[in-house]
Motif scaffolding. Structure first.
Motif, PDB file in Angstrom:
ATOM      1  N   ALA A  69       0.829  -1.213   0.000  1.00  0.00           N
ATOM      2  CA  ALA A  69       0.000   0.000   0.000  1.00  0.00           C
ATOM      3  C   ALA A  69       0.859   1.256   0.000  1.00  0.00           C
ATOM      4  O   ALA A  69       0.410   2.325  -0.434  1.00  0.00           O
ATOM      5  CB  ALA A  69      -0.940  -0.008   1.198  1.00  0.00           C
ATOM      6  N   GLU A  70       2.101   1.148   0.464  1.00  0.00           N
ATOM      7  CA  GLU A  70       3.016   2.290   0.439  1.00  0.00           C
ATOM      8  C   GLU A  70       3.500   2.593  -0.978  1.00  0.00           C
ATOM      9  O   GLU A  70       3.949   3.699  -1.261  1.00  0.00           O
ATOM     10  CB  GLU A  70       4.211   2.012   1.354  1.00  0.00           C
ATOM     11  CG  GLU A  70       3.830   1.788   2.810  1.00  0.00           C
ATOM     12  CD  GLU A  70       5.027   1.466   3.686  1.00  0.00           C
ATOM     13  OE1 GLU A  70       6.162   1.799   3.284  1.00  0.00           O
ATOM     14  OE2 GLU A  70       4.835   0.886   4.779  1.00  0.00           O
ATOM     15  N   VAL A  71       3.445   1.595  -1.860  1.00  0.00           N
ATOM     16  CA  VAL A  71       3.881   1.775  -3.245  1.00  0.00           C
ATOM     17  C   VAL A  71       2.762   2.368  -4.094  1.00  0.00           C
ATOM     18  O   VAL A  71       3.015   3.133  -5.028  1.00  0.00           O
ATOM     19  CB  VAL A  71       4.319   0.419  -3.848  1.00  0.00           C
ATOM     20  CG1 VAL A  71       4.771   0.579  -5.300  1.00  0.00           C
ATOM     21  CG2 VAL A  71       5.438  -0.198  -3.008  1.00  0.00           C
ATOM     22  N   ALA A  72       1.531   2.049  -3.756  1.00  0.00           N
ATOM     23  CA  ALA A  72       0.382   2.368  -4.608  1.00  0.00           C
ATOM     24  C   ALA A  72       0.274   3.830  -5.024  1.00  0.00           C
ATOM     25  O   ALA A  72      -0.039   4.116  -6.189  1.00  0.00           O
ATOM     26  CB  ALA A  72      -0.901   1.912  -3.922  1.00  0.00           C
ATOM     27  N   PRO A  73       0.516   4.819  -4.138  1.00  0.00           N
ATOM     28  CA  PRO A  73       0.347   6.219  -4.574  1.00  0.00           C
ATOM     29  C   PRO A  73       1.195   6.605  -5.771  1.00  0.00           C
ATOM     30  O   PRO A  73       0.836   7.508  -6.528  1.00  0.00           O
ATOM     31  CB  PRO A  73       0.748   7.011  -3.323  1.00  0.00           C
ATOM     32  CG  PRO A  73       0.461   6.102  -2.182  1.00  0.00           C
ATOM     33  CD  PRO A  73       0.794   4.732  -2.690  1.00  0.00           C
ATOM     34  N   ALA A  74       2.317   5.921  -5.985  1.00  0.00           N
ATOM     35  CA  ALA A  74       3.193   6.250  -7.114  1.00  0.00           C
ATOM     36  C   ALA A  74       2.552   5.942  -8.450  1.00  0.00           C
ATOM     37  O   ALA A  74       2.980   6.450  -9.489  1.00  0.00           O
ATOM     38  CB  ALA A  74       4.510   5.486  -6.994  1.00  0.00           C
ATOM     39  N   THR A  75       1.507   5.109  -8.461  1.00  0.00           N
ATOM     40  CA  THR A  75       0.888   4.683  -9.719  1.00  0.00           C
ATOM     41  C   THR A  75      -0.442   5.369  -9.988  1.00  0.00           C
ATOM     42  O   THR A  75      -1.071   5.092 -11.003  1.00  0.00           O
ATOM     43  CB  THR A  75       0.656   3.157  -9.702  1.00  0.00           C
ATOM     44  OG1 THR A  75      -0.421   2.842  -8.798  1.00  0.00           O
ATOM     45  CG2 THR A  75       1.905   2.410  -9.290  1.00  0.00           C
ATOM     46  N   ALA A  92       9.311   3.663  -6.017  1.00  0.00           N
ATOM     47  CA  ALA A  92       8.546   3.530  -4.771  1.00  0.00           C
ATOM     48  C   ALA A  92       8.728   2.140  -4.176  1.00  0.00           C
ATOM     49  O   ALA A  92       8.820   1.982  -2.950  1.00  0.00           O
ATOM     50  CB  ALA A  92       7.069   3.802  -5.038  1.00  0.00           C
ATOM     51  N   TYR A  93       8.814   1.130  -5.021  1.00  0.00           N
ATOM     52  CA  TYR A  93       9.029  -0.252  -4.574  1.00  0.00           C
ATOM     53  C   TYR A  93      10.408  -0.373  -3.919  1.00  0.00           C
ATOM     54  O   TYR A  93      10.561  -0.995  -2.861  1.00  0.00           O
ATOM     55  CB  TYR A  93       8.913  -1.165  -5.775  1.00  0.00           C
ATOM     56  CG  TYR A  93       8.786  -2.647  -5.488  1.00  0.00           C
ATOM     57  CD1 TYR A  93       7.638  -3.179  -4.917  1.00  0.00           C
ATOM     58  CD2 TYR A  93       9.801  -3.528  -5.856  1.00  0.00           C
ATOM     59  CE1 TYR A  93       7.508  -4.543  -4.695  1.00  0.00           C
ATOM     60  CE2 TYR A  93       9.677  -4.892  -5.641  1.00  0.00           C
ATOM     61  CZ  TYR A  93       8.528  -5.389  -5.063  1.00  0.00           C
ATOM     62  OH  TYR A  93       8.404  -6.747  -4.853  1.00  0.00           O
ATOM     63  N   ARG A  94      11.409   0.253  -4.536  1.00  0.00           N
ATOM     64  CA  ARG A  94      12.762   0.247  -3.960  1.00  0.00           C
ATOM     65  C   ARG A  94      12.775   0.925  -2.599  1.00  0.00           C
ATOM     66  O   ARG A  94      13.363   0.406  -1.640  1.00  0.00           O
ATOM     67  CB  ARG A  94      13.731   0.955  -4.912  1.00  0.00           C
ATOM     68  CG  ARG A  94      15.156   1.120  -4.379  1.00  0.00           C
ATOM     69  CD  ARG A  94      16.007   1.911  -5.363  1.00  0.00           C
ATOM     70  NE  ARG A  94      17.376   2.057  -4.874  1.00  0.00           N
ATOM     71  CZ  ARG A  94      17.789   3.043  -4.087  1.00  0.00           C
ATOM     72  NH1 ARG A  94      16.921   3.969  -3.690  1.00  0.00           N
ATOM     73  NH2 ARG A  94      19.049   3.105  -3.694  1.00  0.00           N
ATOM     74  N   GLU A  95      12.148   2.085  -2.503  1.00  0.00           N
ATOM     75  CA  GLU A  95      12.127   2.806  -1.237  1.00  0.00           C
ATOM     76  C   GLU A  95      11.411   1.995  -0.153  1.00  0.00           C
ATOM     77  O   GLU A  95      11.836   1.979   1.010  1.00  0.00           O
ATOM     78  CB  GLU A  95      11.446   4.159  -1.433  1.00  0.00           C
ATOM     79  CG  GLU A  95      12.275   5.129  -2.283  1.00  0.00           C
ATOM     80  CD  GLU A  95      11.460   6.297  -2.802  1.00  0.00           C
ATOM     81  OE1 GLU A  95      10.258   6.395  -2.420  1.00  0.00           O
ATOM     82  OE2 GLU A  95      11.991   7.086  -3.596  1.00  0.00           O
ATOM     83  N   THR A  96      10.340   1.311  -0.549  1.00  0.00           N
ATOM     84  CA  THR A  96       9.614   0.468   0.401  1.00  0.00           C
ATOM     85  C   THR A  96      10.479  -0.695   0.860  1.00  0.00           C
ATOM     86  O   THR A  96      10.469  -1.070   2.043  1.00  0.00           O
ATOM     87  CB  THR A  96       8.310  -0.043  -0.242  1.00  0.00           C
ATOM     88  OG1 THR A  96       7.472   1.078  -0.557  1.00  0.00           O
ATOM     89  CG2 THR A  96       7.553  -0.966   0.698  1.00  0.00           C
ATOM     90  N   ALA A  97      11.243  -1.275  -0.071  1.00  0.00           N
ATOM     91  CA  ALA A  97      12.150  -2.375   0.291  1.00  0.00           C
ATOM     92  C   ALA A  97      13.177  -1.920   1.324  1.00  0.00           C
ATOM     93  O   ALA A  97      13.489  -2.657   2.272  1.00  0.00           O
ATOM     94  CB  ALA A  97      12.848  -2.905  -0.957  1.00  0.00           C
ATOM     95  N   TYR A  98      13.704  -0.707   1.173  1.00  0.00           N
ATOM     96  CA  TYR A  98      14.681  -0.196   2.134  1.00  0.00           C
ATOM     97  C   TYR A  98      14.034   0.128   3.485  1.00  0.00           C
ATOM     98  O   TYR A  98      14.678   0.001   4.527  1.00  0.00           O
ATOM     99  CB  TYR A  98      15.368   1.047   1.580  1.00  0.00           C
ATOM    100  CG  TYR A  98      16.453   0.749   0.580  1.00  0.00           C
ATOM    101  CD1 TYR A  98      17.410  -0.231   0.825  1.00  0.00           C
ATOM    102  CD2 TYR A  98      16.537   1.451  -0.620  1.00  0.00           C
ATOM    103  CE1 TYR A  98      18.408  -0.505  -0.093  1.00  0.00           C
ATOM    104  CE2 TYR A  98      17.532   1.179  -1.550  1.00  0.00           C
ATOM    105  CZ  TYR A  98      18.469   0.204  -1.273  1.00  0.00           C
ATOM    106  OH  TYR A  98      19.455  -0.072  -2.184  1.00  0.00           O
ATOM    107  N   ARG A  99      12.760   0.540   3.466  1.00  0.00           N
ATOM    108  CA  ARG A  99      12.070   0.798   4.738  1.00  0.00           C
ATOM    109  C   ARG A  99      11.747  -0.494   5.475  1.00  0.00           C
ATOM    110  O   ARG A  99      11.684  -0.514   6.707  1.00  0.00           O
ATOM    111  CB  ARG A  99      10.772   1.585   4.491  1.00  0.00           C
ATOM    112  CG  ARG A  99      10.952   3.066   4.267  1.00  0.00           C
ATOM    113  CD  ARG A  99       9.638   3.811   4.389  1.00  0.00           C
ATOM    114  NE  ARG A  99       8.648   3.361   3.418  1.00  0.00           N
ATOM    115  CZ  ARG A  99       8.520   3.855   2.183  1.00  0.00           C
ATOM    116  NH1 ARG A  99       9.343   4.814   1.773  1.00  0.00           N
ATOM    117  NH2 ARG A  99       7.587   3.418   1.360  1.00  0.00           N
TER     118      ARG A  99
END
Length: 221
Positions: A69-75, A92-99
Motif C-alpha cells: 500500500a506504500e507503493v500504490a500512490p506512485a501509480t 517507490a518499490y525500492r524505497e519500500t524495500a529499504y524501509r
C-alpha cells in the motif's frame, strides 16, 4: 501486556493486525515471527487474530498488502505515460524495500494478488495498451519488471548495502574484461545504478514492442 479476550471485544480489525505484524517483522525478522508472538504484542489471545485473518499464510499476505500500500500512490496519476508509471512504481518499490528489508522477502517470494497489488498492475498495463504496445509484450511486462526489481533488491539487501556500496575486487589477471569494467559498476545499490539498469529494462520492453508491433504505432510514453 495483559491479554484480552477473544473476538471483536479486543478491538481488533484486519488493518490493525497487519500494521502490528509489519512492525513486529521489521523489528525481529520473519524467522521469529508467529501468531503467538503477534498476539502477545497486541495483548490478545491468538484466536482473536484468527477471528479476522484465517491462518498464518493469510497473515503473511496481509503483511505484504500493508507494505505494498506504500507503493500504490506512485501509480495513481493516470495522466503519465507507461514508462513514467513504471519508473515511479519501481522507485517507490525500492524505497519500500529499504524501509522494510525484513518484510521484503515476502514481496519477492510470494504471489502478490491482493487488490492493492492488482490495482497497481492494472494501471501500468492499461497505460501500456493505450500506448499501442502489443498485448503479448504488455502481458509479459509485469514479470519482466518485477523479476528485475525482486532479484536486484534481494541482492542489494542481502549484501547489506544501503546504496553506494563497492563490489568485491576482481583479479585482473584471471578476469581481465570484468576487471576493466569494474569502475563502471561502482555504486552498487545506489539510486543512480538502480535507475540506469531500470532504464535498460524499460528500453528492452520498448524495443521488443516496436519489433513485435509491425505497422502499429508504438509510443514510448
Amino acid at each position: 501486556m495483559a491479554r484480552r479476550t477473544q473476538g471483536t471485544s479486543a478491538g481488533l480489525d484486519r488493518e490493525r493486525i497487519a500494521a502490528a505484524a509489519v512492525a513486529l517483522v521489521d523489528r525481529d525478522g520473519l524467522e521469529r515471527f508467529g501468531v503467538r508472538r503477534l498476539a502477545e504484542e497486541l495483548g490478545v489471545d491468538p484466536m482473536s487474530i484468527y477471528h479476522h485473518i484465517k491462518g498464518k499464510a493469510a497473515l503473511l499476505d496481509a503483511i505484504s498488502e500493508a507494505v505494498l500500500a506504500e507503493v500504490a500512490p506512485a501509480t495513481h496519476d493516470a495522466s503519465h505515460g507507461w514508462q513514467e508509471i513504471a519508473r515511479r512504481t519501481a522507485h517507490a518499490y525500492r524505497e519500500t524495500a529499504y524501509r522494510h528489508p525484513q518484510v521484503f522477502p515476502l514481496l519477492a517470494t510470494r504471489a502478490q494478488t491482493s487488490p492493492v497489488a492488482l490495482a497497481a498492475l492494472e494501471r501500468l498495463v492499461t497505460a501500456m495498451r493505450e500506448a499501442g504496445l502489443p498485448d503479448q509484450v504488455v502481458a509479459d511486462a509485469p514479470m519482466t519488471l518485477f523479476g528485475f526489481l525482486n532479484g536486484y533488491l534481494m541482492a542489494v539487501l542481502n549484501g547489506g548495502s544501503g546504496g553506494g556500496g563497492a563490489m568485491p575486487a576482481i583479479d585482473a589477471t584471471t578476469y581481465p574484461t570484468m576487471a576493466a569494467l569494474a569502475p563502471l559498476q561502482a555504486g552498487f545499490g545506489s539510486v543512480e545504478e538502480f535507475d540506469r539498469i531500470l532504464g535498460t529494462v524499460l528500453g528492452g520492453i520498448l524495443d521488443r514492442a516496436r519489433a513485435a508491433g509491425g505497422g502499429h504505432d508504438v509510443r514510448s510514453v
